[in-house]
Each structure stands twice: as structure tokens, then as C-alpha cells.
Enzyme design. Sequence first.
Site, PDB file in Angstrom:
ATOM      1  N   ASP A  79      23.947  50.669  25.469  1.00 63.69           N
ATOM      2  CA  ASP A  79      23.025  49.404  25.675  1.00 63.69           C
ATOM      3  C   ASP A  79      21.464  49.557  25.200  1.00 63.69           C
ATOM      4  O   ASP A  79      21.035  48.365  24.666  1.00 63.69           O
ATOM      5  CB  ASP A  79      23.108  49.098  27.227  1.00 63.69           C
ATOM      6  N   ALA A  80      20.932  50.500  25.349  1.00 61.92           N
ATOM      7  CA  ALA A  80      19.565  50.750  24.842  1.00 61.92           C
ATOM      8  C   ALA A  80      19.345  50.427  23.457  1.00 61.92           C
ATOM      9  O   ALA A  80      18.260  49.625  22.866  1.00 61.92           O
ATOM     10  CB  ALA A  80      18.879  51.973  25.320  1.00 61.92           C
TER      11      ALA A  80
ATOM     12  N   ASP B 267      19.873  46.821  22.753  1.00 65.56           N
ATOM     13  CA  ASP B 267      19.073  46.000  22.997  1.00 65.56           C
ATOM     14  C   ASP B 267      17.696  46.155  22.112  1.00 65.56           C
ATOM     15  O   ASP B 267      17.059  45.140  21.618  1.00 65.56           O
ATOM     16  CB  ASP B 267      18.342  46.385  24.489  1.00 65.56           C
TER      17      ASP B 267
ATOM     18  N   SER C   8      51.407  21.592  23.945  1.00 65.31           N
ATOM     19  CA  SER C   8      51.866  22.558  25.191  1.00 65.31           C
ATOM     20  C   SER C   8      53.116  23.399  24.622  1.00 65.31           C
ATOM     21  O   SER C   8      53.546  23.026  23.279  1.00 65.31           O
ATOM     22  CB  SER C   8      52.020  21.907  26.407  1.00 65.31           C
TER      23      SER C   8
ATOM     24  N   GLU D 254      54.643  37.399  22.405  1.00 64.44           N
ATOM     25  CA  GLU D 254      53.196  37.884  22.626  1.00 64.44           C
ATOM     26  C   GLU D 254      53.249  37.412  24.098  1.00 64.44           C
ATOM     27  O   GLU D 254      53.658  36.772  24.935  1.00 64.44           O
ATOM     28  CB  GLU D 254      52.245  36.654  22.108  1.00 64.44           C
TER      29      GLU D 254
ATOM     30  N   LYS E 206      51.784  35.576  27.468  1.00 66.81           N
ATOM     31  CA  LYS E 206      51.244  34.439  27.532  1.00 66.81           C
ATOM     32  C   LYS E 206      50.046  34.322  28.620  1.00 66.81           C
ATOM     33  O   LYS E 206      50.078  34.807  29.784  1.00 66.81           O
ATOM     34  CB  LYS E 206      52.188  33.353  28.206  1.00 66.81           C
TER      35      LYS E 206
ATOM     36  N   ASP F  91      46.885  33.369  30.939  1.00 61.27           N
ATOM     37  CA  ASP F  91      46.794  32.247  32.007  1.00 61.27           C
ATOM     38  C   ASP F  91      45.294  31.911  31.792  1.00 61.27           C
ATOM     39  O   ASP F  91      44.460  32.634  32.670  1.00 61.27           O
ATOM     40  CB  ASP F  91      47.297  32.624  33.201  1.00 61.27           C
TER      41      ASP F  91
ATOM     42  N   ARG G  57      41.044  21.471  25.612  1.00 63.28           N
ATOM     43  CA  ARG G  57      42.406  20.720  25.077  1.00 63.28           C
ATOM     44  C   ARG G  57      42.341  19.236  25.588  1.00 63.28           C
ATOM     45  O   ARG G  57      42.641  18.457  24.903  1.00 63.28           O
ATOM     46  CB  ARG G  57      43.710  21.461  25.633  1.00 63.28           C
TER      47      ARG G  57
ATOM     48  N   GLU H 207      42.837  30.841  24.093  1.00 64.45           N
ATOM     49  CA  GLU H 207      42.855  30.827  25.361  1.00 64.45           C
ATOM     50  C   GLU H 207      41.172  31.374  25.682  1.00 64.45           C
ATOM     51  O   GLU H 207      40.934  32.615  25.251  1.00 64.45           O
ATOM     52  CB  GLU H 207      43.672  31.540  25.943  1.00 64.45           C
TER      53      GLU H 207
ATOM     54  N   TYR I 176      45.588  32.736  19.103  1.00 67.04           N
ATOM     55  CA  TYR I 176      47.012  32.910  18.766  1.00 67.04           C
ATOM     56  C   TYR I 176      47.562  31.866  17.946  1.00 67.04           C
ATOM     57  O   TYR I 176      48.969  31.847  17.901  1.00 67.04           O
ATOM     58  CB  TYR I 176      47.759  33.124  20.063  1.00 67.04           C
TER      59      TYR I 176
ATOM     60  N   LYS J  41      58.258  32.095  31.462  1.00 71.29           N
ATOM     61  CA  LYS J  41      57.578  32.539  32.679  1.00 71.29           C
ATOM     62  C   LYS J  41      58.103  33.708  33.451  1.00 71.29           C
ATOM     63  O   LYS J  41      59.122  33.566  33.914  1.00 71.29           O
ATOM     64  CB  LYS J  41      57.299  31.173  33.445  1.00 71.29           C
TER      65      LYS J  41
ATOM     66  N   CYS K  21      31.083  35.827  70.135  1.00 72.31           N
ATOM     67  CA  CYS K  21      31.563  36.670  69.130  1.00 72.31           C
ATOM     68  C   CYS K  21      31.757  38.117  69.648  1.00 72.31           C
ATOM     69  O   CYS K  21      31.714  38.510  70.544  1.00 72.31           O
ATOM     70  CB  CYS K  21      29.925  37.117  68.522  1.00 72.31           C
TER      71      CYS K  21
ATOM     72  N   CYS L  83      29.039  40.714  70.081  1.00 69.11           N
ATOM     73  CA  CYS L  83      28.000  40.881  70.880  1.00 69.11           C
ATOM     74  C   CYS L  83      28.057  40.063  72.040  1.00 69.11           C
ATOM     75  O   CYS L  83      27.516  39.978  73.129  1.00 69.11           O
ATOM     76  CB  CYS L  83      26.567  40.461  70.366  1.00 69.11           C
TER      77      CYS L  83
ATOM     78  N   CYS M 256      28.182  33.465  64.604  1.00 69.81           N
ATOM     79  CA  CYS M 256      27.243  34.065  65.742  1.00 69.81           C
ATOM     80  C   CYS M 256      25.769  33.932  65.314  1.00 69.81           C
ATOM     81  O   CYS M 256      25.529  34.381  64.264  1.00 69.81           O
ATOM     82  CB  CYS M 256      27.661  35.568  65.986  1.00 69.81           C
TER      83      CYS M 256
ATOM     84  N   CYS N 203      22.853  40.454  67.108  1.00 68.90           N
ATOM     85  CA  CYS N 203      24.115  40.952  67.115  1.00 68.90           C
ATOM     86  C   CYS N 203      24.278  42.203  66.353  1.00 68.90           C
ATOM     87  O   CYS N 203      24.055  42.374  65.228  1.00 68.90           O
ATOM     88  CB  CYS N 203      25.085  39.695  66.433  1.00 68.90           C
TER      89      CYS N 203
HETATM   90  S1  IVH Z   1      51.188  29.028  21.268  1.00 70.35           S
HETATM   91  C1  IVH Z   1      51.089  24.726  19.465  1.00 70.35           C
HETATM   92  N1  IVH Z   1      50.646  31.310  22.342  1.00 70.35           N
HETATM   93  O1  IVH Z   1      49.962  28.316  27.186  1.00 70.35           O
HETATM   94  C2  IVH Z   1      51.303  25.463  20.714  1.00 70.35           C
HETATM   95  N2  IVH Z   1      50.080  29.432  23.601  1.00 70.35           N
HETATM   96  O2  IVH Z   1      52.118  26.774  28.501  1.00 70.35           O
HETATM   97  C3  IVH Z   1      50.334  26.657  20.518  1.00 70.35           C
HETATM   98  N3  IVH Z   1      49.342  30.023  25.935  1.00 70.35           N
HETATM   99  O3  IVH Z   1      49.367  25.391  25.313  1.00 70.35           O
HETATM  100  C4  IVH Z   1      50.479  27.389  21.730  1.00 70.35           C
HETATM  101  N4  IVH Z   1      49.446  32.312  25.791  1.00 70.35           N
HETATM  102  O4  IVH Z   1      47.460  27.009  26.015  1.00 70.35           O
HETATM  103  C5  IVH Z   1      50.538  30.205  22.557  1.00 70.35           C
HETATM  104  N5  IVH Z   1      50.235  33.631  23.148  1.00 70.35           N
HETATM  105  C6  IVH Z   1      50.293  32.292  23.258  1.00 70.35           C
HETATM  106  C7  IVH Z   1      49.757  31.695  24.675  1.00 70.35           C
HETATM  107  C8  IVH Z   1      49.752  30.324  24.702  1.00 70.35           C
HETATM  108  C9  IVH Z   1      49.040  31.219  26.326  1.00 70.35           C
HETATM  109  C10 IVH Z   1      49.016  28.762  26.515  1.00 70.35           C
HETATM  110  C11 IVH Z   1      48.675  27.540  25.559  1.00 70.35           C
HETATM  111  C12 IVH Z   1      49.992  26.680  25.603  1.00 70.35           C
HETATM  112  C13 IVH Z   1      50.254  26.859  26.916  1.00 70.35           C
HETATM  113  C14 IVH Z   1      51.659  26.449  27.174  1.00 70.35           C
END
Ligand code: IVH
Length: 768
Positions: free
Chosen positions: A52-53, A56, A101, A132, A134, A136, A155, A190, A242, A330, A424, A427, A442, A447
Site C-alpha cells: 500500500d505504501a 500511495d 434477461s 459460468e 451466475k 447475484d 439496466r 455485474e 460476461y 438457479k 432492562c 439493570c 434502556c 446500566c
Molecule cells: S449473460 C443477453 N451471464 O443474470 C444476456 N448474465 O437472470 C446477458 N447474470 O440479465 C446475460 N451472471 O444480469 C449472463 N454469467 C452471466 C451472468 C448473468 C449474472 C445476470 C444478468 C442477467 C440476469 C438474468
Amino acid sequence: MALDSSSPSQQPESFGELFDAADPARRAAFLRQEIARHDRLYFVEARPEIGDADYDALYRELEALEQKHPELAREDSPTRRVGGAPQSGFASVRHDPPMMSLDKVHTRADLADFEQFLRRQIPEIVCTYVVEPKVDGVALSLRYERGRLVRAATRGDGETGDDITANVRTIRAIPLRIDTEAAVVEVRGEVYMPKEGFAELARRQEAEGQPPFANPRNAAAGSLKLLDPREVAQRPLQALFYASGALEGIEFETHAEMTEQFRRWGLPVAPRAWPCADMAAVMAALDELEQLRHDFAFEMDGAVLKVNERRWYAPLGATARSPRFARAFKFAPERAETRINSITVQVGRTGVLTPVAELEPVPLAGSVISRATLHNADEIARKDLRIGDAVWIVKAGDVIPAVESAITEKRTGREQVFAMPEACPACGEPVTRADGEVAHRCVNPACPARLVARLEYFAARGGLEIEGLGGKVAEALVATGKLHDPLDLYDWSVFDLAELNLGEGDERRLLGGKQAEKIVNALQAARGLPLARWLVALGIPGVGETVAAQVAAAHADFRALLDSPVLKSVVRLAELTEQAAALNPRARHRRGVDDGEEVVQAFEAVCREIEDVGDTLVAQGLARRTDRKSRPARYLTEIKVEPARALLAFAASPWGRRTAARLAELGINPAGTPPADTTNGPLAGLTIVITGTLSQPRDAMAGLVRQAGGKVTDSVSRATSFVLVGDAPGASKINRAEALGIPMLDESAFRARLEWGVSDQNPESNGR
Ligand code: IVH
């Protein structure tokens, strides 16, 4: 600076330096590239090459260079990540192509059907796949034009999102430049908050009395919505890419090739992805991925299966919402069933009562869970949780155990409804609940539970960091009845402390001399800690680490804080702004009120005062005017109004007055970190490097330097005025100082210099 070939000891640090020392433009370019490279090594590849130093030092050198040569400053400089004024909202961005989506499947069999599905769409299709994780997080699209990041957008509804460029620029894993001549490269992915960063943020928010986010996803989304990029920069955000959006002047044959190019550009991509020749390989990849479920830094809620060969994407087309070349799978959410054995109530340092579920211990996502906070009475009522209930527990953000719901089918009728105690539990004093507040409190300042929590907080990380003063010791100290405030610790001698009984009931177990000595020494060392750390330690509600640092940067010391014109100005500015809003003739006119000259004049007077107060804060570097033209003028203050109110209330309260008197008695007046007066003071204009162990912690010594007008940096360079050398100094600093002929001072010479300004001894004769 010109290179002097007659002084071979002045070795340039690198090739870059050799060429650029005489040419600030080249040096700046070199530094920008180096910093971007180190950002990438640290934030994207997790294999930093420097500490870090040193980082910086590079950063500060670039900053200084750009300040000295404003013509060198560039938009894509790492020093400009956090910039621009806070926004009043976000502009809209149209996505072309739209951000789509994914169609979801919940079983492996459904996923295996993907192959037949593709064949139905295009009978002659021949393709491979990629699996890959997914992620969140929050979907994001970045647009690079000729390699420069020009826009970042959420989005939104897929067609139109928010322009969050200023916020996204603060995420250091995201490169501001990529190495391509392509006219347009849009990458999609993401933004997420790493699980660890989320836990840390939750801890900080809780300490500052703010409601923490429920999970990392909400934390990431909430952070990106902040209007002030400086605040966003404080949030531990990460990203991962991705997919592509618009591409002009570049093409990729396969998905794997594309993500590989992302990686080479320094864009973060998934840490693992599985190329798969067929569905059997896809199933094996899913097994592996599910095994790794909790090992990633981000929360993962499933897998994404994609056709690898991009030539099929257009012919496969899309439904209204989702492209046909991919499927999301999922994972079943991980939950565990257990039982609430009892609900206990904890009393925190501010007196808030927190109900905690004591659970039948159960393994979940890698650890055994036996307790989970239930937050407050409303939360328990909302979920209708009862003592004895069978319940589902989950981990919020994979980290914090939470009771999700009661399994009501399993009720026997013997479950008991929980009620917050009226007294409480620590106390016995009555518990209160203020109007509109969810928390029961409290309010007894004496206390013991509050005192134990305050002691722990006083000694904790971010506070005074006094090791050995946690749980049991704090409880035992309070149980003696001889300690009524954390500052009373200074009355305890090693001898008294050593005799502290940690045993329960009849058992006698003493703390002992060694531990006692450690605590007393740490308390003595803490005298010199900076104001920010003391402010955290005192545990003033609403004043956590972030606020403490802001406040300390605006005050010379603790005493200055007690009657602070700055805090008063911040509050005054907020009040005036409210008054102005109420008086604003234009707004009133819109509401159909037409006022006489008096109101207009009153409004004008308030506007003038706003500018007086605001401009004074601006001149002190404590506020920015965010809108040049508006009336009333708008300012963004470094210190926000709520903490300013909290600190003024503290200073005026009996507690605050007692604390001030006690600190004065103890001779403790922690120093703030206001921008040094570099024109005055014995170390004015000097740059000092500190190495080795000195009589006070490093923070405290650095505080002394700053108070005296000097600047502390982490690495020795030609700009260093002298090195302050303690015991066991860093060899590389000493070697470098020797090579560059930089003077080295031991602590007594340093203190003499502080007192007298210029030391008349030859500094090189000190020690080494
Ligand atoms: S591909 C054209 N790859 O999950 C579609 N999406 O539930 C492009 N997400 O809309 C999406 N990981 O926001 C893709 N490895 C991954 C992802 C991913 C998470 C999200 C993304 C998507 C949503 C769908």
C-alpha cells in the site's frame, strides 16, 4: 530534475523514471500506466506486486505532478476516479442493443433439454457450450470508445437505464482505458459487493447507527444509487463482465475468446468458467460449480449456460425478454431447519435492546449456526416468530445468519409469543420506546450492560485498539462497581488490574500482571492517538469511522471540537436551506400562494446568509458549491448535518462535558488532521518518512509532524526532507535514505527539532 551522471548513488527506480525524470508529461504518463497496472494486479488479478505504501507514493507523485502541471491532468487519470460534483439525479441512457434477461430453469433435466431446444430452432446447429457462475449483483453496461471509458449505465427496464458513469469510475477494478482501437466496445456484466466487504460495511453501518443492507446485492444497488461519487468510492464495490453490447470495429468468434480478450484488457471476468463439448460435460461442470458455491468472493445464485459460438446468436434470436442462446440455472437456495430455543435480549452501548434467537445448533453453508439477530420487536412480529418454533434459517449474503420464517405447520401450540421486556435485562430500569422508533432502549446511563458494551467499543478496532480488554475483562471491570466510564480505566494501576477477578461464582481467576501491564501500556500509548480514533472510541451515536475521519480533518484537536464554528455552520446551513425552501417565492407561486414583498425580501436575506455560511465553509475546504447558478445556492458539506448535530449535542450534554473535563484532567487532547499549515510551524514545508518503533504509535507521531506543518509519506525519495528512525527500522528505507543522502534523525533529535524548529546539530550525526 536533471540526471546527474556524476552521482552514481542516485539510481533511478526504474526505466520509466530514467526517461521521464526530466519530462513531466512522460513521467505522468508512466505513473498513470503503472497505477492502472497495479490497480489491475490488486483488484482484478488478486496478486499485488507492491504494498500500500509504495502504491500511495506513486499515486501521490502523480497527484503532485498534475497539480503542478494542470495541463497534464487527463480524464482517464487514476487521480480522477472520484471527481465531479454530486448529482441531483441520473440522466437516462438508451441501450442499443437492449440489456436482456435470461430464461430460467430450475432442474437439471430442464437444462439438458436445452440441446433439443436449440436443434428445434436450427436443425443443422453444431455448437459447444460454456458454463459460468451466475453472479447475484446489479447489471451494468460499460461503453468504451477508442479504448476510453465514456459511459456506464444500469439496466433499468432493459431499454433505458441510468447513467452512473461518475459512480462506476470509482470502482478501481474497472479500467478507465482498455487497449483497443475499436470505435465502440460495450461490455456488460455485474457490479457486486464482495461478501467480506459487505460484512465489514454492515459492521460499520451498525456502529454508526444506520440500518445495514439486507444482503450484498442490495448493498451494491444502494451504493450505485448514491448521488455523491465520493461516498460511492468508500463502498467496497467490484465488478465482473460476461457479455457484449454494441461492438464496432471488433468481433469475437466465441464467447470464450471474448472473455479472454476482456481479461487481457484488464476487465475482471468470472474466476472460473467451463468450456463444454456436450451436455455430459455441462452436467459435470455444474457439479463442480455447485461445490464451489460458497468459495467465490461474490454471491452466486446459480449457473449460466451459453452457446459458445457467437455466429449462432443472431439466427437463434431472442424472445421479448431473453436471448435464445443462453439459460440461467438457479441453485436451490440453501436453508436449514432448526428450532428457536429461546430469545435473549442484548443491550448495546447506546442502550438499544436487540432480541437474539438462540437456536438449536445446525450446520449451514460451511459453518454451525447457533444464534441469529432478530433486529427488533417489529421484525419478530412481522415474521410471527415464536419461542419453540421450527424455523428456516438462511445466510444473508452468505455471511450473516438470519431467521427466514417459522414453519407454522410444525406448531404444537406450546410455542410462546415473545414480548420485549419492560425492564432492562441488565439493570432493571424501565425500557422506553420513543415515538416513531423501532428500537426499545434502556436510557439508564449507568446500566452495566451499556457500560460493558461501551468499554468493548472503546477498546475495539477503529477505536483505541486495546488488546485484552474484550468480553470477560470488560464484564469483570464493570462488576467491580469501580468503573463508571471507559476513561476511568486510566485510574487503574497495573497492580489493581492484575487483581481483577475473572472467575465466575466462587471461582477465583485473576487477570495477572502480564495482561494488566499490557493493557496499561496500551492505554498510555493511546494518549497520543489521533482525534479520529478517539472519536470512534467514545462511541457517540452516529459517529463511526467515516464521520470521525471527516470531523478530525476539520478540527485541530478535541478541544476545538467542543465549541466548533464548523459544526455550527454545517447545522446553520441546513436550517437556512430549509427556511429558504419554505420561503421560495417560485415554489410558493407554483402552489398558488402569492406573497408580498416581505416574503420575497425574507427569502433574499436567507439566500444571502446561505452564501455567507456556505462560502466560508468552501474557503476552509469543508464544502463544495454544487450548483453555480441556483438560488438558493446549494452546497455539499464534507461533514453531514446529522453527525454535526450529534456532536454538538454530545458537547453540550452532561456526558460530553464530563468527558471533556476528564480528558483535560488526564492531559489528553487528541490532535485532528486538518490540512497542515505548511507555511508555519517548525516542520513547515518538510516531507518526512517514519520508520521503526518510536515512543508513540506511528499514527501519533505522524500527527505530531502534521501539527508542526510537515507532511508524512511512506517511501523515501529525493523529495524526503528527513527520515525519522526508531527501533528496528525498515532496511529498504534506511538503504534508500543512505543512497540518496537524506538525513536521518532519531526521536530525541526529532523532538528537539519540533521544539526549536531548525536543529543546529548535524542530523547525520544522530545515530546511524
Ligand atoms: S449473460 C443477453 N451471464 O443474470 C444476456 N448474465 O437472470 C446477458 N447474470 O440479465 C446475460 N451472471 O444480469 C449472463 N454469467 C452471466 C451472468 C448473468 C449474472 C445476470 C444478468 C442477467 C440476469 C438474468
